[in-house]
Design an enzyme around this catalytic site. Structure first.
Site, PDB file in Angstrom:
ATOM      1  N   LYS A   1       8.302 -29.362   3.523  1.00 15.57           N
ATOM      2  CA  LYS A   1       9.471 -29.983   4.200  1.00 15.57           C
ATOM      3  C   LYS A   1       9.969 -31.081   3.938  1.00 15.57           C
ATOM      4  O   LYS A   1       9.222 -32.051   3.571  1.00 15.57           O
ATOM      5  CB  LYS A   1       8.861 -30.100   5.707  1.00 15.57           C
TER       6      LYS A   1
ATOM      7  N   LYS B   1      -2.661 -19.845   3.521  1.00 18.89           N
ATOM      8  CA  LYS B   1      -3.673 -20.103   4.418  1.00 18.89           C
ATOM      9  C   LYS B   1      -3.945 -18.745   5.273  1.00 18.89           C
ATOM     10  O   LYS B   1      -3.316 -17.941   5.446  1.00 18.89           O
ATOM     11  CB  LYS B   1      -3.321 -21.100   5.338  1.00 18.89           C
TER      12      LYS B   1
ATOM     13  N   ASP C   1       0.244 -25.258   1.688  1.00 17.11           N
ATOM     14  CA  ASP C   1       0.359 -25.897   3.054  1.00 17.11           C
ATOM     15  C   ASP C   1       1.908 -26.129   3.286  1.00 17.11           C
ATOM     16  O   ASP C   1       2.342 -26.979   2.676  1.00 17.11           O
ATOM     17  CB  ASP C   1      -0.317 -27.046   3.240  1.00 17.11           C
ATOM     18  N   HIS C   2       2.511 -25.231   3.881  1.00 17.21           N
ATOM     19  CA  HIS C   2       4.135 -25.250   3.769  1.00 17.21           C
ATOM     20  C   HIS C   2       4.567 -26.395   4.433  1.00 17.21           C
ATOM     21  O   HIS C   2       5.831 -26.773   4.100  1.00 17.21           O
ATOM     22  CB  HIS C   2       4.877 -23.940   4.487  1.00 17.21           C
TER      23      HIS C   2
ATOM     24  N   HIS D   1      -1.986 -28.514   8.656  1.00 18.86           N
ATOM     25  CA  HIS D   1      -0.588 -29.182   8.591  1.00 18.86           C
ATOM     26  C   HIS D   1      -0.857 -30.579   9.350  1.00 18.86           C
ATOM     27  O   HIS D   1      -0.136 -31.422   8.716  1.00 18.86           O
ATOM     28  CB  HIS D   1       0.358 -28.540   9.397  1.00 18.86           C
TER      29      HIS D   1
ATOM     30  N   ASP E   1      -5.613 -23.250  12.789  1.00 18.42           N
ATOM     31  CA  ASP E   1      -4.272 -22.769  12.558  1.00 18.42           C
ATOM     32  C   ASP E   1      -3.304 -23.927  11.989  1.00 18.42           C
ATOM     33  O   ASP E   1      -2.451 -23.940  11.351  1.00 18.42           O
ATOM     34  CB  ASP E   1      -3.841 -21.944  13.621  1.00 18.42           C
TER      35      ASP E   1
ATOM     36  N   LYS F   1      10.346 -27.300  20.951  1.00 16.71           N
ATOM     37  CA  LYS F   1       9.739 -27.297  19.409  1.00 16.71           C
ATOM     38  C   LYS F   1       9.853 -28.427  18.909  1.00 16.71           C
ATOM     39  O   LYS F   1      11.242 -28.696  18.541  1.00 16.71           O
ATOM     40  CB  LYS F   1      10.510 -25.989  18.868  1.00 16.71           C
TER      41      LYS F   1
ATOM     42  N   LYS G   1       0.888 -23.951  21.429  1.00 11.17           N
ATOM     43  CA  LYS G   1       1.964 -22.914  21.512  1.00 11.17           C
ATOM     44  C   LYS G   1       2.389 -22.914  22.901  1.00 11.17           C
ATOM     45  O   LYS G   1       1.867 -23.608  23.925  1.00 11.17           O
ATOM     46  CB  LYS G   1       1.349 -21.643  21.173  1.00 11.17           C
TER      47      LYS G   1
ATOM     48  N   GLU H   1       4.966 -26.135  19.763  1.00 13.18           N
ATOM     49  CA  GLU H   1       5.932 -25.196  19.440  1.00 13.18           C
ATOM     50  C   GLU H   1       6.304 -24.497  20.758  1.00 13.18           C
ATOM     51  O   GLU H   1       5.448 -24.613  21.926  1.00 13.18           O
ATOM     52  CB  GLU H   1       5.195 -24.075  18.677  1.00 13.18           C
TER      53      GLU H   1
ATOM     54  N   ARG I   1       0.953  -1.205   0.101  1.00 14.17           N
ATOM     55  CA  ARG I   1       0.011  -0.065  -0.041  1.00 14.17           C
ATOM     56  C   ARG I   1       0.780   1.258  -0.098  1.00 14.17           C
ATOM     57  O   ARG I   1       0.633   1.933  -0.948  1.00 14.17           O
ATOM     58  CB  ARG I   1      -0.871  -0.053   1.130  1.00 14.17           C
TER      59      ARG I   1
HETATM   60  C1  BG6 Z   1       1.774 -21.678  10.404  1.00 11.61           C
HETATM   61  C2  BG6 Z   1       0.964 -21.393  11.746  1.00 11.61           C
HETATM   62  O1  BG6 Z   1       1.010 -22.306   9.520  1.00 11.61           O
HETATM   63  O2  BG6 Z   1       2.841 -22.819  11.095  1.00 11.61           O
HETATM   64  C3  BG6 Z   1       1.712 -20.729  12.950  1.00 11.61           C
HETATM   65  O3  BG6 Z   1       0.084 -20.226  11.222  1.00 11.61           O
HETATM   66  C4  BG6 Z   1       2.702 -21.807  13.188  1.00 11.61           C
HETATM   67  O4  BG6 Z   1       0.891 -20.393  13.777  1.00 11.61           O
HETATM   68  C5  BG6 Z   1       3.474 -22.311  12.031  1.00 11.61           C
HETATM   69  O5  BG6 Z   1       3.704 -21.052  14.238  1.00 11.61           O
HETATM   70  C6  BG6 Z   1       4.324 -23.379  12.348  1.00 11.61           C
HETATM   71  O6  BG6 Z   1       5.237 -23.777  11.272  1.00 11.61           O
HETATM   72  P1  BG6 Z   1       6.771 -24.403  11.412  1.00 11.61           P
HETATM   73  O7  BG6 Z   1       7.146 -24.607   9.907  1.00 11.61           O
HETATM   74  O8  BG6 Z   1       7.521 -23.488  12.355  1.00 11.61           O
HETATM   75  O9  BG6 Z   1       6.201 -25.553  12.162  1.00 11.61           O
END
Ligand code: BG6
Length: 495
Positions: free
Chosen positions: A186, A152, A181-182, A244, A239, A349, A344, A220, A46
């Protein structure tokens, strides 16, 4: 590989994701010679910012977040000279006319029709607006050359996801749509498929005859950080679980694909999601547990409770932890529970998938010989530790027959010299190449929403009475332990 000239537009170009993930990913692809020879990246935001200032901000991001840095001071400038910034109002038609002309112009300069990627890293309410305008202005009519990537959340519930899919279906071809979906990008997640389907060793025992239960943990240590506003509309179920965690479950539970075709793989995953037993709304309390973190201490640091986070309602009923038990109702998985948990501010982690095999049918050793602590177990450590390990009983050296569990480990860092790419590198490369295997198809997204809908409904109906119910640095609320203990199991943490 020779890739056609490509323009990448990032909507939300001044946002956090662009700086932390997208630009570093593109930069690493560039270093690996995976970027097309001719490319342009345009960040759209913006506020008015010059190209120079934009690049300096991205440079900071690269230095902090990129897998590889710029050691000779040459590669970043060479990459960044093709990165530009445009200030545009995403709701005005003028902006899209501008984009259309920009693509035309660039095509003339290059002398070919470029591939164009639109990456939507924007607030969810903007995604339909941008999609509609792109279509109205005929920017994506060339379905071969244009691709649209959606971050997402994909919908807020089943209903809204269906509406969004319907809208996109009316505007584009499914082949143009990339829902990210990241987790699927991985390395360790993709390797689950290699492990299962490139070997004949485990598949014969990959079923209810030999597997006792499965656990998926995505824990996490961070809180909601500065995303309280978003998170308080979402919660852990939306989330993490809807996307995931269920995708991990699909990788573990899917039937062998007949080929690596993107639709074949996605069909097999949809089959799993459709087979997950729908929990009755009345029975949700027996199958799912929610939690919210309290204020307290984590690794020597005092941290606020969820309800004190910025952007979060002081009496928020939103969960920051979920544990649940699912069943996949098909031949392979009959009566095998899948326990999942995510949250969380947990103790560690770690993302882990644990396959617990059944005990030996007859135990020939004297009872006192064995320390039976969970042998017959296969663990995929997805992150940050990256390995696959098999835990089995072995005889401890000595004159007596004493058994102890030992681990056979395949460790990525030890096995390979090269560093693995970040998820976003893999995924962006796939979009550039036009490979949809690791992206969510419309029906996949909807099927995942269907799975969690009863839980959403039950929790919406009844506000939590005991929030906040877990301390930072713990493994979540006690009820989560009870959920699995009732079946005679306990949660597996890092071995
Ligand atoms: C995201 C969530 O999709 O994935 C976050 O919105 C989360 O809340 C994250 O922290 C976790 O991703 P990764 O790759 O760190 O496990």
């Amino acid at each position: 590989k020779k890739l056609p000239p490509t323009i990448i537009f990032i909507f939300g170009g001044s946002g956090d994701l662009t700086k932390r993930k997208l630009i570093p990913a593109l930069y690493n692809l560039y270093l690996d010679h995976f970027m097309p020879e001719k490319y342009i990246v345009v960040g759209i935001g913006r506020s008015p910012v010059s190209d120079e200032d934009y690049r300096s901000k991205l440079l900071e991001g690269m230095e902090e977040f990129s897998r590889r840095k710029d050691h000779n001071g040459k590669s970043w400038p060479a990459f960044a000279e093709n990165v530009f910034y445009q200030s545009r109002d995403l709701e005005s038609d003028e902006s899209y006319k501008g984009i259309y002309e920009y693509i035309e112009q660039q095509g003339k300069t290059w002398g070919v029709q470029p591939n164009v990627m639109f990456y939507l890293s924007v607030a969810p309410q903007l995604a339909p607006v941008i999609a509609t305008k792109l279509a109205q202005h005929k920017i994506c009519d060339d379905t071969q050359h244009t691709r649209i990537v959606f971050e997402k959340p994909f919908g807020h519930d089943l209903q809204s996801a269906k509406e969004l899919n319907k809208l996109l279906d009316s505007l584009f071809k499914e082949e143009q749509i990339y829902r990210i979906d990241h987790y699927l990008g991985k390395e360790t997640v993709q390797n689950i498929l290699a492990f299962r389907f490139a070997n004949a060793l485990f598949e014969p025992i990959w079923n209810n005859h030999y597997i006792d239960h499965i656990q998926i943990t995505a824990a996490e240590t961070i809180g909601v950080e500065d995303r309280g506003g978003y998170y308080d509309q979402s919660g852990a179920l939306r989330d993490m679980v809807q996307n995931h965690v269920l995708q991990l479950l699909c990788m573990i539970a899917m039937e062998p694909p007949t080929s690596f075709d993107s639709n074949e793989i996605r069909n097999k995953k949809v089959d799993v999601l459709s087979a997950i037993r729908r929990i009755n709304v009345e029975d949700v309390h027996e199958n799912a547990v929610r939690g919210q973190y309290a204020a307290g201490w984590q690794k020597g640091k005092e941290v606020p409770g969820y309800r004190e986070e910025k952007g979060v309602e002081p009496d928020s009923p939103v969960e920051t932890f979920v544990a649940a038990k699912f069943f996949v109702d098909n031949w392979r998985w009959k009566n095998v529970p899948f326990y999942i948990r995510t949250g969380k501010r947990l103790h560690e982690k770690t993302t882990l998938v644990t396959i617990q095999f059944k005990e030996a049918p007859h135990y020939s050793f004297p009872a006192e010989a064995a320390d039976t602590w969970r042998p017959n177990r296969l663990t995929f450590s997805i992150q940050p530790q990256m390995d696959i390990r098999i835990r089995f009983q072995a005889k401890r050296p000595g004159t007596e027959m004493v058994l102890t569990p030992v681990d056979m480990v395949f460790n990525y860092a030890e096995a390979y010299e090269e560093q693995e790419p970040e998820a976003y590198e893999t995924l962006l490369e796939d979009v550039i190449e036009g490979n949809q295997t690791l992206f969510m198809r419309a029906d996949q997204v909807e099927a995942a929403w269907e799975v969690i809908t009863p839980i959403l409904e039950a929790w919406h109906k009844r506000a939590p009475v005991d929030f906040a119910n877990y301390s930072p640095d713990s493994w979540g609320p006690e009820d989560a332990e009870a959920l699995i203990a009732r079946d005679g199991h306990f949660w597996a943490n890092l071995p």
